[in-house]
Design a protein around this motif. Sequence first.
Motif, PDB file in Angstrom:
ATOM      1  N   ALA A   1      -4.524   6.126  -5.819  1.00 23.04           N
ATOM      2  CA  ALA A   1      -3.067   6.012  -5.082  1.00 23.04           C
ATOM      3  C   ALA A   1      -3.235   6.681  -3.465  1.00 23.04           C
ATOM      4  O   ALA A   1      -2.810   6.401  -2.792  1.00 23.04           O
ATOM      5  CB  ALA A   1      -2.059   6.901  -6.004  1.00 23.04           C
ATOM      6  N   ALA A   2      -3.935   7.930  -3.665  1.00 21.26           N
ATOM      7  CA  ALA A   2      -4.285   8.670  -2.555  1.00 21.26           C
ATOM      8  C   ALA A   2      -5.127   7.622  -1.453  1.00 21.26           C
ATOM      9  O   ALA A   2      -4.718   7.547  -0.331  1.00 21.26           O
ATOM     10  CB  ALA A   2      -5.170   9.863  -2.431  1.00 21.26           C
TER      11      ALA A   2
ATOM     12  N   VAL B   1      -5.337  12.666   1.205  1.00 18.26           N
ATOM     13  CA  VAL B   1      -4.788  11.811   1.811  1.00 18.26           C
ATOM     14  C   VAL B   1      -5.246  11.905   3.342  1.00 18.26           C
ATOM     15  O   VAL B   1      -5.766  10.887   4.005  1.00 18.26           O
ATOM     16  CB  VAL B   1      -3.251  11.537   1.900  1.00 18.26           C
ATOM     17  CG1 VAL B   1      -2.691  10.574   3.061  1.00 18.26           C
ATOM     18  CG2 VAL B   1      -3.005  11.007   0.556  1.00 18.26           C
TER      19      VAL B   1
ATOM     20  N   CYS C   1      -4.917   4.208  -1.268  1.00 20.87           N
ATOM     21  CA  CYS C   1      -3.823   3.381  -0.942  1.00 20.87           C
ATOM     22  C   CYS C   1      -3.072   3.998   0.206  1.00 20.87           C
ATOM     23  O   CYS C   1      -2.868   3.254   1.151  1.00 20.87           O
ATOM     24  CB  CYS C   1      -2.932   2.873  -2.019  1.00 20.87           C
ATOM     25  SG  CYS C   1      -3.847   1.888  -3.312  1.00 20.87           S
ATOM     26  N   TYR C   2      -2.674   5.143  -0.007  1.00 24.52           N
ATOM     27  CA  TYR C   2      -1.698   5.594   1.138  1.00 24.52           C
ATOM     28  C   TYR C   2      -2.423   6.179   2.454  1.00 24.52           C
ATOM     29  O   TYR C   2      -1.927   5.997   3.448  1.00 24.52           O
ATOM     30  CB  TYR C   2      -0.966   7.057   0.499  1.00 24.52           C
ATOM     31  CG  TYR C   2       0.375   7.209   1.273  1.00 24.52           C
ATOM     32  CD1 TYR C   2       1.212   6.614   1.197  1.00 24.52           C
ATOM     33  CD2 TYR C   2       0.368   8.487   2.338  1.00 24.52           C
ATOM     34  CE1 TYR C   2       2.481   6.751   1.849  1.00 24.52           C
ATOM     35  CE2 TYR C   2       1.439   8.584   3.092  1.00 24.52           C
ATOM     36  CZ  TYR C   2       2.547   7.800   2.833  1.00 24.52           C
ATOM     37  OH  TYR C   2       3.808   8.239   3.502  1.00 24.52           O
TER      38      TYR C   2
ATOM     39  N   TYR D   1      -2.648   2.719   4.061  1.00 23.70           N
ATOM     40  CA  TYR D   1      -1.397   2.412   4.721  1.00 23.70           C
ATOM     41  C   TYR D   1      -1.222   3.058   6.015  1.00 23.70           C
ATOM     42  O   TYR D   1      -1.012   2.374   6.808  1.00 23.70           O
ATOM     43  CB  TYR D   1      -0.330   3.193   3.813  1.00 23.70           C
ATOM     44  CG  TYR D   1       1.256   3.031   4.327  1.00 23.70           C
ATOM     45  CD1 TYR D   1       1.785   1.851   4.392  1.00 23.70           C
ATOM     46  CD2 TYR D   1       1.669   4.228   4.924  1.00 23.70           C
ATOM     47  CE1 TYR D   1       3.146   1.699   4.938  1.00 23.70           C
ATOM     48  CE2 TYR D   1       2.994   4.215   5.090  1.00 23.70           C
ATOM     49  CZ  TYR D   1       3.747   3.244   5.397  1.00 23.70           C
ATOM     50  OH  TYR D   1       4.834   3.029   5.999  1.00 23.70           O
TER      51      TYR D   1
ATOM     52  N   ALA E   1      -3.500  14.258  -4.246  1.00 20.97           N
ATOM     53  CA  ALA E   1      -2.749  13.657  -3.070  1.00 20.97           C
ATOM     54  C   ALA E   1      -2.753  14.353  -1.978  1.00 20.97           C
ATOM     55  O   ALA E   1      -2.773  13.695  -0.688  1.00 20.97           O
ATOM     56  CB  ALA E   1      -1.211  13.839  -3.595  1.00 20.97           C
TER      57      ALA E   1
ATOM     58  N   TRP F   1       1.389   3.318  -3.734  1.00 18.54           N
ATOM     59  CA  TRP F   1       1.096   4.419  -3.687  1.00 18.54           C
ATOM     60  C   TRP F   1       1.839   5.377  -4.991  1.00 18.54           C
ATOM     61  O   TRP F   1       1.356   6.270  -5.672  1.00 18.54           O
ATOM     62  CB  TRP F   1       1.771   5.112  -2.506  1.00 18.54           C
ATOM     63  CG  TRP F   1       2.049   6.522  -2.200  1.00 18.54           C
ATOM     64  CD1 TRP F   1       3.342   7.125  -1.812  1.00 18.54           C
ATOM     65  CD2 TRP F   1       1.302   7.671  -2.586  1.00 18.54           C
ATOM     66  NE1 TRP F   1       3.463   8.486  -1.630  1.00 18.54           N
ATOM     67  CE2 TRP F   1       1.849   8.914  -2.035  1.00 18.54           C
ATOM     68  CE3 TRP F   1      -0.077   8.073  -2.661  1.00 18.54           C
ATOM     69  CZ2 TRP F   1       1.375  10.071  -2.093  1.00 18.54           C
ATOM     70  CZ3 TRP F   1      -0.504   9.265  -2.718  1.00 18.54           C
ATOM     71  CH2 TRP F   1       0.239  10.282  -2.346  1.00 18.54           C
ATOM     72  N   GLN F   2       3.157   4.988  -5.185  1.00 16.48           N
ATOM     73  CA  GLN F   2       4.002   5.689  -6.317  1.00 16.48           C
ATOM     74  C   GLN F   2       3.651   4.991  -7.485  1.00 16.48           C
ATOM     75  O   GLN F   2       3.855   5.582  -8.619  1.00 16.48           O
ATOM     76  CB  GLN F   2       5.398   6.047  -5.927  1.00 16.48           C
ATOM     77  CG  GLN F   2       5.653   7.203  -5.136  1.00 16.48           C
ATOM     78  CD  GLN F   2       5.454   8.379  -5.666  1.00 16.48           C
ATOM     79  OE1 GLN F   2       5.569   8.511  -6.883  1.00 16.48           O
ATOM     80  NE2 GLN F   2       4.793   9.478  -5.055  1.00 16.48           N
TER      81      GLN F   2
ATOM     82  N   LEU G   1       0.720  -1.239   0.118  1.00 15.75           N
ATOM     83  CA  LEU G   1      -0.138   0.129   0.005  1.00 15.75           C
ATOM     84  C   LEU G   1       0.635   1.343  -0.095  1.00 15.75           C
ATOM     85  O   LEU G   1       0.704   2.108  -0.757  1.00 15.75           O
ATOM     86  CB  LEU G   1      -0.845  -0.011   1.151  1.00 15.75           C
ATOM     87  CG  LEU G   1      -2.147  -1.093   1.217  1.00 15.75           C
ATOM     88  CD1 LEU G   1      -2.538  -0.955   2.541  1.00 15.75           C
ATOM     89  CD2 LEU G   1      -2.964  -0.766   0.094  1.00 15.75           C
ATOM     90  N   GLY G   2       1.837   1.352   0.870  1.00 14.49           N
ATOM     91  CA  GLY G   2       2.445   2.556   1.131  1.00 14.49           C
ATOM     92  C   GLY G   2       3.732   2.742   0.244  1.00 14.49           C
ATOM     93  O   GLY G   2       4.223   4.027   0.043  1.00 14.49           O
TER      94      GLY G   2
END
Length: 301
Positions: A161-162, A103, A164-165, A168, A100, A80-81, A75-76
């Motif tokens: 992506a946001a 988050v 996922c972070y 995380y 982003a 994310w990236q 996840l992190g």
Amino acid sequence: MPLLYFLAPLGTVLIWSGNMTVNQLTVGSIAPSSIAFDRWVLALAVLTPFVLPSAWRHRHTISSEWPKLAVLGLLGKAMWQGLAYVAAETTSATNMGILAAMVPLLTVLLSALILRETPTLGGTLGGLVALLGVLILLSRGDLISLLELEIVPGDALMVAAALCYAGYGVMLKRWPLDLPPWVMLYVQVCFAVLLLMPGFLMGPMTPIDNHNVWLILYAGIPASIVTTFLWMRAVRQIGASKASIFINLMPLFSALIAMVFLGERLGLHHLLGGGLTLAGVIMAQTLTQPLARAVATKDEG
């Protein structure tokens, strides 16, 4: 509180914002699967001489907690990236910075769902305000276009992506592991390399050259290692809640850096959508009164 304490979170967010521009510069220079893998290989190579001895001393804890560490690495680090590099192919660095910045808000929402934390007044109202801002941003200011699904894929990938972070951060809180911070980072990086390797081997493996090596260096050292050190220092000095407020500066920093290095221009939908998103995030961070208590107080009044 000494002003020097704010340098660590400020530096972290500035480097993260610069990485949004780096994401854009990777388009055409290096495949997303290549830089996503190469950056963590580089980070692993830099960290190994310093952290491996400590990781070996904690090998028994690592062997018993490896599934959790693998999820955190996925996840992190990997998602994310990894998603951000793919998103950069179809959206702007300005949009990426604004999305982003969701988050902290998404973390509040996931905390309510996963950790069963009581929703706050700011989390609820801020969520609605930020959602409106994101919709304006995704639709380029034309909300009717959402009915026709005219959304750039890169924006949707940045939302993922946001998410996922944010997940995380929530899982870090749910799984308090008995490991030093640098060892936790090191093991997560190891799993990120393993998880990203299949995509790297199957995807177009871009060779490292003079055009993309500095992109990998920035992503692998400042954006991966330096930011981790600065963020851990920020959390230790001013606390996680106060440190996370600095993420609200990402849209501003990302837009300014993109204007200087990429020639991007700000549109009205950027200002309106970004402003509403930031307002929602700030509300979620500052209006911490539990929602139920706020409603009860209103009813009593």
